[in-house]
Motif scaffolding. Structure first.
Motif, PDB file in Angstrom:
ATOM      1  N   PHE A  73     -21.772  23.507  32.045  1.00  0.00           N
ATOM      2  CA  PHE A  73     -21.263  22.653  30.980  1.00  0.00           C
ATOM      3  C   PHE A  73     -22.408  22.126  30.120  1.00  0.00           C
ATOM      4  O   PHE A  73     -22.331  22.147  28.893  1.00  0.00           O
ATOM      5  CB  PHE A  73     -20.455  21.483  31.548  1.00  0.00           C
ATOM      6  N   ALA A  93     -21.920  23.587  26.436  1.00  0.00           N
ATOM      7  CA  ALA A  93     -20.943  22.684  25.823  1.00  0.00           C
ATOM      8  C   ALA A  93     -20.916  22.790  24.300  1.00  0.00           C
ATOM      9  O   ALA A  93     -19.841  22.722  23.692  1.00  0.00           O
ATOM     10  CB  ALA A  93     -21.213  21.243  26.236  1.00  0.00           C
ATOM     11  N   VAL A 121     -18.734  25.760  22.623  1.00  0.00           N
ATOM     12  CA  VAL A 121     -17.268  25.770  22.700  1.00  0.00           C
ATOM     13  C   VAL A 121     -16.706  25.633  21.296  1.00  0.00           C
ATOM     14  O   VAL A 121     -17.102  24.764  20.527  1.00  0.00           O
ATOM     15  CB  VAL A 121     -16.751  24.630  23.600  1.00  0.00           C
ATOM     16  N   TRP A 139     -13.717  24.644  18.882  1.00  0.00           N
ATOM     17  CA  TRP A 139     -12.560  23.758  18.876  1.00  0.00           C
ATOM     18  C   TRP A 139     -11.695  24.061  17.668  1.00  0.00           C
ATOM     19  O   TRP A 139     -12.199  24.335  16.583  1.00  0.00           O
ATOM     20  CB  TRP A 139     -13.007  22.295  18.829  1.00  0.00           C
ATOM     21  N   THR A 181      -8.924  23.446  22.567  1.00  0.00           N
ATOM     22  CA  THR A 181      -9.693  24.666  22.787  1.00  0.00           C
ATOM     23  C   THR A 181      -9.091  25.413  23.969  1.00  0.00           C
ATOM     24  O   THR A 181      -8.433  24.825  24.835  1.00  0.00           O
ATOM     25  CB  THR A 181     -11.180  24.362  23.060  1.00  0.00           C
ATOM     26  N   ASP A 214     -11.273  27.510  25.553  1.00  0.00           N
ATOM     27  CA  ASP A 214     -12.511  27.947  26.188  1.00  0.00           C
ATOM     28  C   ASP A 214     -12.619  27.314  27.579  1.00  0.00           C
ATOM     29  O   ASP A 214     -12.489  26.104  27.733  1.00  0.00           O
ATOM     30  CB  ASP A 214     -13.701  27.541  25.329  1.00  0.00           C
ATOM     31  N   SER A 261     -14.877  24.161  28.640  1.00  0.00           N
ATOM     32  CA  SER A 261     -14.468  22.765  28.453  1.00  0.00           C
ATOM     33  C   SER A 261     -13.955  22.134  29.744  1.00  0.00           C
ATOM     34  O   SER A 261     -13.910  20.913  29.858  1.00  0.00           O
ATOM     35  CB  SER A 261     -13.402  22.670  27.366  1.00  0.00           C
TER      36      SER A 261
END
Length: 155
Positions: free
Chosen positions: A33, A37, A40, A42, A51, A53, A56
């Motif tokens: 993460f 992060a 990702v 959105w 999202t 993904d 997340s």
């Protein structure tokens, strides 16, 4: 009576090993993460963002697995388990953030809050370790007294 103690010891070893594996999973999720992060994507529209993904979900998974490892590890090993497991997760998260900075996914100036969170987690781990020290000393003193009493009864 002795078989109960042996069975309990075996259960504690098994729970400790499972807790360590779950904590390792939490550390991996925290690292992933922290590292991914900012990659990702959105979709924001209609007043909300979402999202699909999987990255997340890594931080909630890291939190839940570390919490579970700490609870069950504390039963098996005492307060040293939460100290180790929280420190491992905090270190993994911080390492993921540093890897994201090194790989160019995020800038070094945008991770101040996240670095503060990892520092707070290190402090919590340190407090757990400090709480474990008197428990360790007390367990050793109790074990010594039991041995002395058993030796006195057998003589």
């Amino acid at each position: 009576m002795d078989t109960r103690r042996t069975n309990l010891r075996q259960w504690k070893i098994l729970v400790a090993l499972i807790s360590a594996a779950v904590a390792a999973l939490g550390g991996w999720c925290a690292y992933s993460f922290g590292h991914l992060a900012d990659t990702v994507s959105w979709d924001c529209g209609g007043g909300s963002c979402a999202t699909n993904d999987l990255v997340s979900l890594f931080m909630p998974a890291a939190f839940m697995s570390t919490l579970a490892a700490c609870v069950f590890g504390a039963w098996a090993m005492g307060l040293i388990a939460p100290a180790i497991f929280i420190a491992v997760t905090a270190w993994a998260f911080r390492s993921g953030l540093q890897a994201a900075i090194a790989d160019g996914y995020t800038s070094a100036t945008s991770v101040g809050f996240e670095m503060t969170v990892s520092l707070i987690l290190f402090i919590v781990a340190g407090l757990c370790f400090l709480g474990w020290i008197p428990m360790f000393i007390n367990n050793r003193q109790v074990a010594r007294k039991v041995r002395e009493k058993a030796a006195g009864l057998s003589n």
